[in-house]
Design a protein around this motif. Structure first.
Motif, mmCIF file in Angstrom:
data_model
loop_
_atom_site.group_PDB
_atom_site.id
_atom_site.type_symbol
_atom_site.label_atom_id
_atom_site.label_comp_id
_atom_site.label_asym_id
_atom_site.label_seq_id
_atom_site.Cartn_x
_atom_site.Cartn_y
_atom_site.Cartn_z
ATOM 1 N N GLU A 89 22.568 27.744 0.518
ATOM 2 C CA GLU A 89 23.834 28.370 0.127
ATOM 3 C C GLU A 89 23.757 28.937 -1.296
ATOM 4 O O GLU A 89 24.285 29.998 -1.591
ATOM 5 N N GLN A 90 23.063 28.206 -2.163
ATOM 6 C CA GLN A 90 22.926 28.667 -3.553
ATOM 7 C C GLN A 90 21.844 29.741 -3.704
ATOM 8 O O GLN A 90 21.701 30.313 -4.772
ATOM 9 N N GLY A 91 21.036 29.921 -2.662
ATOM 10 C CA GLY A 91 19.951 30.917 -2.750
ATOM 11 C C GLY A 91 18.698 30.378 -3.421
ATOM 12 O O GLY A 91 17.832 31.146 -3.849
ATOM 13 N N VAL A 92 18.588 29.040 -3.498
ATOM 14 C CA VAL A 92 17.406 28.441 -4.157
ATOM 15 C C VAL A 92 16.228 28.449 -3.180
ATOM 16 O O VAL A 92 16.366 28.033 -2.023
ATOM 17 N N LYS A 93 15.081 28.922 -3.654
ATOM 18 C CA LYS A 93 13.898 28.989 -2.788
ATOM 19 C C LYS A 93 13.335 27.581 -2.552
ATOM 20 O O LYS A 93 13.304 26.755 -3.468
ATOM 21 N N ILE A 94 12.898 27.371 -1.316
ATOM 22 C CA ILE A 94 12.529 26.009 -0.908
ATOM 23 C C ILE A 94 11.097 25.953 -0.376
ATOM 24 O O ILE A 94 10.706 26.775 0.451
ATOM 25 N N ARG A 95 10.366 24.953 -0.867
ATOM 26 C CA ARG A 95 9.087 24.598 -0.243
ATOM 27 C C ARG A 95 9.354 23.363 0.627
ATOM 28 O O ARG A 95 9.889 22.375 0.131
ATOM 29 N N LEU A 96 9.008 23.467 1.892
ATOM 30 C CA LEU A 96 9.222 22.336 2.801
ATOM 31 C C LEU A 96 7.925 21.542 2.946
ATOM 32 O O LEU A 96 6.881 22.105 3.278
ATOM 33 N N VAL A 97 8.005 20.226 2.661
ATOM 34 C CA VAL A 97 6.836 19.338 2.836
ATOM 35 C C VAL A 97 7.272 18.121 3.655
ATOM 36 O O VAL A 97 8.464 17.889 3.848
ATOM 37 N N VAL A 118 11.317 27.715 -17.594
ATOM 38 C CA VAL A 118 11.816 28.714 -16.626
ATOM 39 C C VAL A 118 12.191 30.010 -17.361
ATOM 40 O O VAL A 118 11.955 31.116 -16.861
ATOM 41 N N GLU A 119 12.748 29.858 -18.575
ATOM 42 C CA GLU A 119 13.083 31.077 -19.354
ATOM 43 C C GLU A 119 11.820 31.855 -19.698
ATOM 44 O O GLU A 119 11.772 33.076 -19.587
ATOM 45 N N LYS A 120 10.798 31.140 -20.112
ATOM 46 C CA LYS A 120 9.526 31.795 -20.441
ATOM 47 C C LYS A 120 8.944 32.468 -19.190
ATOM 48 O O LYS A 120 8.439 33.591 -19.249
ATOM 49 N N ALA A 121 9.045 31.774 -18.059
ATOM 50 C CA ALA A 121 8.531 32.357 -16.809
ATOM 51 C C ALA A 121 9.292 33.637 -16.491
ATOM 52 O O ALA A 121 8.708 34.625 -16.036
ATOM 53 N N ARG A 122 10.594 33.632 -16.747
ATOM 54 C CA ARG A 122 11.371 34.843 -16.455
ATOM 55 C C ARG A 122 10.882 36.012 -17.323
ATOM 56 O O ARG A 122 10.741 37.129 -16.844
ATOM 57 N N GLN A 123 10.613 35.713 -18.606
ATOM 58 C CA GLN A 123 10.119 36.782 -19.497
ATOM 59 C C GLN A 123 8.799 37.350 -19.006
ATOM 60 O O GLN A 123 8.487 38.507 -19.230
ATOM 61 N N THR A 124 7.963 36.496 -18.385
ATOM 62 C CA THR A 124 6.651 36.972 -17.934
ATOM 63 C C THR A 124 6.659 37.263 -16.428
ATOM 64 O O THR A 124 5.603 37.301 -15.803
ATOM 65 N N GLU A 182 22.965 29.025 -13.682
ATOM 66 C CA GLU A 182 23.014 29.736 -14.973
ATOM 67 C C GLU A 182 22.391 31.126 -14.884
ATOM 68 O O GLU A 182 22.348 31.844 -15.871
ATOM 69 N N GLY A 183 21.818 31.453 -13.732
ATOM 70 C CA GLY A 183 21.209 32.781 -13.576
ATOM 71 C C GLY A 183 19.692 32.749 -13.646
ATOM 72 O O GLY A 183 19.043 33.789 -13.551
ATOM 73 N N LEU A 184 19.131 31.551 -13.834
ATOM 74 C CA LEU A 184 17.662 31.447 -13.849
ATOM 75 C C LEU A 184 17.196 31.286 -12.389
ATOM 76 O O LEU A 184 16.858 30.201 -11.932
ATOM 77 N N THR A 185 17.196 32.423 -11.684
ATOM 78 C CA THR A 185 16.932 32.357 -10.241
ATOM 79 C C THR A 185 15.430 32.325 -9.935
ATOM 80 O O THR A 185 15.045 32.314 -8.768
ATOM 81 N N ASN A 186 14.628 32.321 -10.988
ATOM 82 C CA ASN A 186 13.172 32.224 -10.774
ATOM 83 C C ASN A 186 12.707 30.776 -10.748
ATOM 84 O O ASN A 186 11.575 30.468 -11.111
ATOM 85 N N VAL A 187 13.624 29.868 -10.347
ATOM 86 C CA VAL A 187 13.238 28.472 -10.175
ATOM 87 C C VAL A 187 13.563 28.068 -8.731
ATOM 88 O O VAL A 187 14.579 28.492 -8.171
ATOM 89 N N SER A 229 19.552 23.051 -9.528
ATOM 90 C CA SER A 229 20.777 23.785 -9.186
ATOM 91 C C SER A 229 21.463 24.307 -10.437
ATOM 92 O O SER A 229 21.950 25.445 -10.457
ATOM 93 N N ALA A 230 21.502 23.492 -11.486
ATOM 94 C CA ALA A 230 22.167 23.922 -12.723
ATOM 95 C C ALA A 230 21.471 25.146 -13.317
ATOM 96 O O ALA A 230 22.130 26.116 -13.722
ATOM 97 N N LEU A 231 20.152 25.128 -13.340
ATOM 98 C CA LEU A 231 19.413 26.276 -13.895
ATOM 99 C C LEU A 231 19.685 27.525 -13.055
ATOM 100 O O LEU A 231 19.913 28.613 -13.585
#
Ligand code: FDA
Length: 313
Positions: free
Chosen positions: A169-177, A111-117, A144-149, A139-141
């Motif tokens: 509530e946490q603002g985590v993006k969701i794919r519904l299946v 996720v950190e690498k994805a954030r850099q790119t 920590e501010g890694l909102t690109n997950v 949720s933990a990531l």
């Protein structure tokens, strides 16, 4: 080798070759290059992608490291080629079943690498034995501010309404299946119509929650999905989401639809033409067998096609 052994060896090889021929409808190829080429074709049709380097249930630290390296390289390739694709990852591929802290270490690197790119990682949801650990890690990531997950919610699980509310509530993006694994009736709706009704209720929640959110430039880049990604090929579920979004006045670009590579291509293009972001899940790699088996299990016609071909030869 006896004749019968030779016969069965030949049957096995023919069966495997045929399995690949049928599987290749759902899988973009065995290499990163083939997968990127498939994404380029999709992008030309106005479709976005999420790339999945196939693999799950990794049993050793060494295999987890190889899988993580593969995904890091994939992020580089997406950046180098400029395709409109993010990445989907299964935590069991990174060792979640045997060593959860190791899986967490690998997904953090990814996720950190994805954030850099400037990219986004979607953590797929696996069977219910991994739901808690997957949600906890995502949720933990995110905290920590890694909102690109982001992650995935399965409508067949009874717990999903609560999980969805918490992630929203946490603002985590969701794919519904709907959910692709065999689950016991004390955890998941056994009847399809209940799974479908739950899917619509969760769509409601996601669409309503999308209203209050800002629409960022990153979302428009084709790599970052909006909060709500409705992942199904079921036209009734899609129509329900469209009508709900219209009722709420949610702009089309803030409701993403997702479908699997090779399934309902007509519908994929049709929705994109209507202005919705449509993201195709593009699996690739040599570990295609479990993914292929889930696709066969979802639809008896696929299984019938495969088996009848096998015995015609
Ligand atoms: P449903 O099964 O009702 O099918 C509706 C229609 O779609 C069928 O009538 C048929 O036309 C077509 N269709 C569906 N499956 C097909 C197949 N295999 N072959 C041919 N046609 C088919 N699951 C999970 O547990 N965790 C996850 O992380 C994900 N991730 C994911 C990402 C994306 C982008 C999608 C689209 C799906 C998933 N899934 C998943 C799989 C999901 O849970 C579900 O198993 C499949 O999407 C099939 O269900 P449908 O919603 O399409 O409905």
């Amino acid at each position: 080798m006896t004749l019968s052994k030779a016969y069965w060896a030949q049957r096995w090889i023919t069966g495997w070759a045929l399995a690949w021929r049928v599987a290749s409808r759902f899988i973009a190829g065995e290499t990163v290059e083939q997968a990127i080429r498939a994404v380029q074709v999709l992008n030309q049709q106005g479709l976005l992608a999420t790339l999945d380097q196939l693999g799950e249930n990794t049993q050793t630290a060494q295999d987890a490291e190889v899988a993580a390296q593969g995904i890091l390289n994939l992020l580089d390739e997406i950046e180098r080629t400029g395709v409109q694709a993010n990445v989907s990852v299964k935590l069991s591929q990174l060792g979640l079943v045997v060593d959860p802290p190791l899986a967490e270490k690998h997904i953090r690197r990814i996720v950190e690498k994805a954030r850099q790119t400037n990219n986004f990682i979607r953590v797929d949801m696996e069977d219910s034995s991994l739901t808690d650990s997957t949600l906890d890690i995502v949720s933990a990531l995110h905290e920590e501010g890694l909102t690109n997950v982001g992650t995935v919610i399965q409508s067949y699980l009874y717990r999903s309404v609560e999980d969805t509310r918490r992630l929203i509530e946490q603002g985590v993006k969701i794919r519904l299946v709907k959910g692709a694994y065999q689950e016991p009736p004390h955890l998941a709706y056994p009847r399809k119509r209940d799974v479908d009704a739950a899917f619509d209720r969760l769509s409601d929640l996601l669409i309503e929650a999308s209203l209050g959110l800002e629409y960022s430039r990153a979302t428009a880049s084709g790599r970052f999905p909006p909060l709500a990604a409705i992942a199904t090929h079921d036209e009734k579920r899609i129509e329900y989401a469209i009508q709900t979004a219209k009722r709420y006045g949610l702009p089309v670009e803030r409701l993403e639809f997702q479908m699997l590579y090779g399934i309902r291509r007509d519908l994929q293009v049709e929705l994109a033409k209507q202005g919705y972001p449509v993201r195709i899940y593009v699996p690739f790699g040599t570990h295609w067998y479990p993914y292929f088996m889930r696709r066969l299990a979802e639809r008896p016609a696929n299984l019938w096609f495969f088996v009848s071909n096998l015995f015609q030869r």
